[in-house]
Design a protein around this motif. Structure first.
Motif, PDB file in Angstrom:
ATOM      1  N   GLN A   1       0.833  -1.207   0.000  1.00  0.00           N
ATOM      2  CA  GLN A   1       0.000   0.000   0.000  1.00  0.00           C
ATOM      3  C   GLN A   1       0.867   1.257   0.000  1.00  0.00           C
ATOM      4  N   PHE A   2       1.951   1.204   0.741  1.00  0.00           N
ATOM      5  CA  PHE A   2       2.898   2.314   0.825  1.00  0.00           C
ATOM      6  C   PHE A   2       3.476   2.615  -0.554  1.00  0.00           C
ATOM      7  N   GLU A   3       3.942   1.559  -1.235  1.00  0.00           N
ATOM      8  CA  GLU A   3       4.499   1.719  -2.579  1.00  0.00           C
ATOM      9  C   GLU A   3       3.453   2.278  -3.536  1.00  0.00           C
ATOM     10  N   HIS A   4       2.237   1.765  -3.443  1.00  0.00           N
ATOM     11  CA  HIS A   4       1.159   2.227  -4.323  1.00  0.00           C
ATOM     12  C   HIS A   4       0.906   3.719  -4.125  1.00  0.00           C
ATOM     13  N   ALA A   5       0.897   4.162  -2.883  1.00  0.00           N
ATOM     14  CA  ALA A   5       0.668   5.587  -2.592  1.00  0.00           C
ATOM     15  C   ALA A   5       1.793   6.446  -3.166  1.00  0.00           C
ATOM     16  N   LEU A   6       3.032   5.971  -3.057  1.00  0.00           N
ATOM     17  CA  LEU A   6       4.186   6.742  -3.524  1.00  0.00           C
ATOM     18  C   LEU A   6       4.246   6.864  -5.051  1.00  0.00           C
ATOM     19  N   GLN A   7       3.494   6.035  -5.739  1.00  0.00           N
ATOM     20  CA  GLN A   7       3.462   6.124  -7.197  1.00  0.00           C
ATOM     21  C   GLN A   7       2.804   7.414  -7.684  1.00  0.00           C
ATOM     22  N   GLU A   8       2.165   8.126  -6.765  1.00  0.00           N
ATOM     23  CA  GLU A   8       1.553   9.415  -7.106  1.00  0.00           C
ATOM     24  C   GLU A   8       2.577  10.552  -7.131  1.00  0.00           C
ATOM     25  N   VAL A   9       3.769  10.310  -6.622  1.00  0.00           N
ATOM     26  CA  VAL A   9       4.817  11.337  -6.597  1.00  0.00           C
ATOM     27  C   VAL A   9       5.375  11.527  -8.013  1.00  0.00           C
TER      28      VAL A   9
END
Length: 271
Positions: A19-27
């Motif tokens: 989930q953390f990685e998925h969220a960071l894909q917005e950067v």
């Protein structure tokens, strides 16, 4: 049972990491990368695993003061803030990168500070600052002008910001230039990181430089360890790139700086 509890904890941690990685894909990455500054984006995949490991294995993120040297578009800074750092400050020489970083922080709804400066000009109490001429003599005058054209506004920015007045930081994180364009710049970053941190430094370096880095760390009274060996995918971002992407063997390193020597020698000049 204890084993069952451990398995559940592992699964929960793995789910959170995904989930953390998925969220960071917005950067968002760099819009106009500067090849002289070796600006290559840190992927969400690598950033998530780096910050997750720093926090879960070493307890170096949550509730800690963090500096991100050469923060670029803010990937590692944002990841640290999302993981619960007390505060995080990103430093970068490139105002264009910082504009993207500020936008990314707003999009991700995290509270960060950013300072535009030359990394080796960050004042560290009790340590001698690294002079510009300690960079490799192989650096051309044109390259140096390019490197130094963005003169630091650090003094005024440090005075304005209440967050960066309390050096040193507990943890310094970074994905520094590898030294491909300006020889020795990777060690300049590492020296400043060691000077700024009170507990630990995390950094990515080409695996081929490991022996040299470990020797320098020992000279400084710093304990270095390889946390992981990575393959860092560098996409074709510049005109001179002939291939779509290149995998570079990279060490994810941790430096325990709690016993570092008070005064650091000029790294780049002796490397």
């Amino acid at each position: 049972s204890t084993q069952r509890h451990g398995e559940v904890e592992f699964l929960l941690s793995a789910m959170k990491l995904k989930q953390f990685e998925h969220a960071l894909q917005e950067v968002r990455p760099f819009q106009e990368p500067n090849y002289m500054l070796e600006q290559y984006p840190t992927s969400a995949h690598i950033a998530a695993r780096m910050i997750h490991t720093m926090d879960q294995v070493y307890d170096d993120i949550e509730g800690k003061s963090i500096a991100d040297l050469g923060c670029g578009s803010g990937m590692l800074s944002i990841a640290a803030a999302m993981m619960g750092s007390e505060y995080t400050v990103g430093f970068d020489i490139d105002p264009n990168a910082l504009t993207v970083a500020v936008d990314n922080a707003e999009t991700m709804e995290v509270d960060l500070e950013f300072v535009q400066c030359d990394v080796w000009k960050i004042p560290v109490r009790g340590y001698s600052s690294l002079p510009h001429n300690s960079l490799s003599s192989e650096t051309s005058s044109e390259d140096m002008r390019h490197e130094l054209s963005l003169e630091s506004t650090i003094e005024s920015q440090l005075n304005r910001s209440p967050l960066v007045s309390s050096f040193p930081f507990e943890t310094v994180i970074m994905n520094p230039p590898f030294g491909t364009r300006v020889k020795g710049i990777d060690m300049v970053f590492l020296q400043q990181a060691v000077a700024l941190a009170s507990v630990s430094v995390y950094s990515l370096h080409k695996s081929s430089t490991r022996e040299h880095i470990f020797k320098k760390a020992a000279d400084w009274g710093v304990k270095a360890e390889v946390v992981a060996e990575l393959r860092f995918d560098i996409p074709a971002m510049y005109k001179f790139h002939k291939q779509k992407s290149v995998d570079v063997e990279v060490d994810f390193l941790r430096f325990d700086v709690t016993n570092k020597k008070r005064f650091l020698s000029d790294v780049a000049s002796s490397s």
